[in-house]
Design a protein around this motif. Sequence first.
Motif, mmCIF file in Angstrom:
data_model
loop_
_atom_site.group_PDB
_atom_site.id
_atom_site.type_symbol
_atom_site.label_atom_id
_atom_site.label_comp_id
_atom_site.label_asym_id
_atom_site.label_seq_id
_atom_site.Cartn_x
_atom_site.Cartn_y
_atom_site.Cartn_z
ATOM 1 N N CYS A 19 0.846 -1.192 0.000
ATOM 2 C CA CYS A 19 0.000 0.000 0.000
ATOM 3 C C CYS A 19 0.885 1.246 0.000
ATOM 4 N N CYS A 22 0.162 3.031 3.901
ATOM 5 C CA CYS A 22 0.570 2.426 5.172
ATOM 6 C C CYS A 22 1.712 1.420 5.006
ATOM 7 N N CYS A 68 -4.399 -0.223 0.132
ATOM 8 C CA CYS A 68 -5.203 -1.255 0.778
ATOM 9 C C CYS A 68 -6.606 -0.658 0.963
ATOM 10 N N CYS A 71 -7.089 1.937 3.946
ATOM 11 C CA CYS A 71 -6.532 3.279 3.688
ATOM 12 C C CYS A 71 -7.402 4.022 2.683
HETATM 13 ZN ZN LIG Z 1 -2.863 0.996 3.566
#
Ligand SMILES: [Zn+2]
Length: 129
Positions: A19, A22, A68, A71
């Motif tokens: 991602c 994150c 992801c 997020c």
């Molecule tokens: Zn993420």
Amino acid sequence: MKLTKAERATLASMFVGRCAYCGDPLGGRWHADHKDPVLRGYAEPSAENPTGILHTHRDVIDNMMPSCAPCNLDKASYTLEQWRTKLEGSAASLTRYSSTYRHAFRFGLVRPVAERVTFHFERATEVQP
Ligand SMILES: [Zn+2]
């Protein structure tokens, strides 16, 4: 815009399957996030813009980041800096609204670890050109 399989594969490999925000592994159900938000449903639908996207010029692959689902859903229509500010206020928000967090803090079970959010893509060294 709907990405082709090849475009999705290119996007997923941008941060080696992680991602952009994150840094967690993308897994199989990742999202193509618009880094600068497009705001769906904010414009009058038309033949040229049937989904009513505001900022259609942002609906391009160069403005997309592999994300992801958590997020992407939390970022929603925030700009990157708006989202960073929201994230940086998380500990204060938890302190204010969550008695479970306050108890965990008092007993030393949780501690905020950073005051400044740095996204994975800002610190990643494995970024492809
Ligand atoms: Zn993420």
